[in-house]
Design an enzyme around this catalytic site. Structure first.
Site, short mmCIF file in Angstrom:
data_model
loop_
_atom_site.label_atom_id
_atom_site.label_comp_id
_atom_site.label_asym_id
_atom_site.label_seq_id
_atom_site.Cartn_x
_atom_site.Cartn_y
_atom_site.Cartn_z
CD GLU A 117 90.47 -50.67 2.96
OE1 GLU A 117 89.32 -50.47 3.43
OE2 GLU A 117 90.81 -50.30 1.83
CG HIS A 140 92.73 -55.79 1.12
ND1 HIS A 140 91.81 -55.90 0.10
CD2 HIS A 140 93.38 -54.62 0.91
CE1 HIS A 140 91.89 -54.82 -0.68
NE2 HIS A 140 92.84 -54.03 -0.21
CG HIS A 142 96.24 -53.92 -3.81
ND1 HIS A 142 96.88 -52.74 -3.49
CD2 HIS A 142 95.11 -53.95 -3.05
CE1 HIS A 142 96.18 -52.09 -2.55
NE2 HIS A 142 95.11 -52.82 -2.26
CD GLU A 170 93.26 -78.18 -7.22
OE1 GLU A 170 92.87 -78.99 -8.09
OE2 GLU A 170 93.53 -78.52 -6.07
CG HIS A 211 90.91 -51.72 -4.04
ND1 HIS A 211 90.78 -50.54 -3.35
CD2 HIS A 211 91.79 -52.47 -3.32
CE1 HIS A 211 91.56 -50.56 -2.28
NE2 HIS A 211 92.18 -51.74 -2.24
O1 2HA Z 1 96.41 -50.68 2.92
O2 2HA Z 1 95.21 -51.76 0.48
O3 2HA Z 1 92.79 -50.81 0.52
C1 2HA Z 1 96.19 -50.04 1.72
C2 2HA Z 1 95.06 -50.69 1.01
C3 2HA Z 1 93.79 -49.99 1.02
ZN ZN Z 2 93.67 -52.29 -0.92
#
Ligand code: 2HA
Ligand code: ZN
Length: 271
Positions: A117, A140, A142, A170, A211
């Site tokens: 990314e 980033h 998940h 909050e 995602h």
């Molecule tokens: O690194 O999270 O978006 C793997 C991911 C791709």
């Molecule tokens: Zn990801």
């Protein structure tokens, strides 16, 4: 280049990846982090003419970052393993003069490259720096509840933000500038990177439908805290949205919080 493994910024990143992994936000090789390093924090580790270990081409050139240093998690690497082997899972890169290459100066010692990314990261850094020169971290992950919420909620910035604001007091206090949403797109592509960069002109928090979530911050702690608070709101949303007696924080209450804490709420959000 001296060994960076015990540099304070690496140790802090290791603590952060450990925490993110244990919270379940970064399964397997999921998620990625980049930090735009300040010259003065890197200076003690540079040895003048540091050899380039490898050249890693960038799918989109970023000449605006020529000569700047980033610490970046590696593609295919697991957050679970970063703190035990930072030199394997992290890389220190310097962007080439024309912006088309990341020169690897340290790390990825068993092969590999920057996160898949990387276009999103560099684009996000650039856009957020235009808004706030202190923002140096892009993170980033998940987190499950945030992703779950995108399965059942419209992908619309204002509506999504208000739904999260409605879960616990909050949220509006921590991110009064709201949340942006990107519709589902193929991950790791230059197009999701460039579309994200557009959204980062306006937001520090970007949810990718189905995602995950990406945030930017001045420090790792600040970025982590944003993710944590979004995920807490999403968790409460997922626990309550089907309850017939659900109450939630309404616009009037949100306006009261904004006034009490003199928040800079994104214009139009509470209209
Ligand atoms: O690194 O999270 O978006 C793997 C991911 C791709
Ligand atoms: Zn990801």
């Amino acid at each position: 280049m001296k060994d960076l493994s015990h540099a304070p910024f690496i140790e802090e990143l290791c603590d952060t990846t450990d925490n993110m992994y244990r919270l379940g936000w970064n399964e397997r090789n999921g998620g990625n982090i980049s930090i735009l390093l300040r010259d003065e924090e890197l200076a003690p580790y540079l040895e003048g003419n540091d050899p380039i270990l490898r050249d890693l081409p960038l799918a989109v050139p970023f000449p605006q970052f020529a000569g700047r240093y980033f610490l970046v998690t590696g593609t295919g690497k697991y957050f679970k393993n970063v703190s035990r082997h930072p030199d394997v899972n992290l890389g220190l890169i310097r962007i080439s003069e024309d912006g088309s290459i990341a020169h690897l100066l340290w790390g990825y010692s068993q092969g590999g490259s920057t996160t898949s990314e990387i276009v999103m990261h560099l684009g996000a850094h650039w856009q957020r720096l235009q808004v706030d020169a202190a923002q140096r971290v892009v993170m980033h992950a998940h987190p499950a509840n945030t992703i779950a919420m995108t399965h059942i909620h419209p992908w619309e910035d204002k509506a999504f933000t208000l739904s999260i604001f409605g879960t616990c007091t909050e949220c509006i206090v921590i991110f009064p500038d709201g949340i942006g949403i990107l519709p589902w797109m193929i991950s790791s592509s230059p197009s999701i990177g460039l579309a994200s960069a557009e959204k980062f002109k306006e937001y520090r928090i970007l949810v990718w439908a189905l995602h995950g979530c990406t945030v930017t911050g001045t420090t790792l702690d600040e970025a982590f805290g944003l993710l944590e608070t979004v995920e807490k709101g999403a968790e409460i949303y997922m626990k309550t949205y089907l309850a017939p007696n659900r109450c939630g924080i309404d616009i009037g209450m949100l306006r009261d919080v904004a006034e009490a804490f003199t928040l800079q709420v994104k214009p139009g959000l509470l209209d």
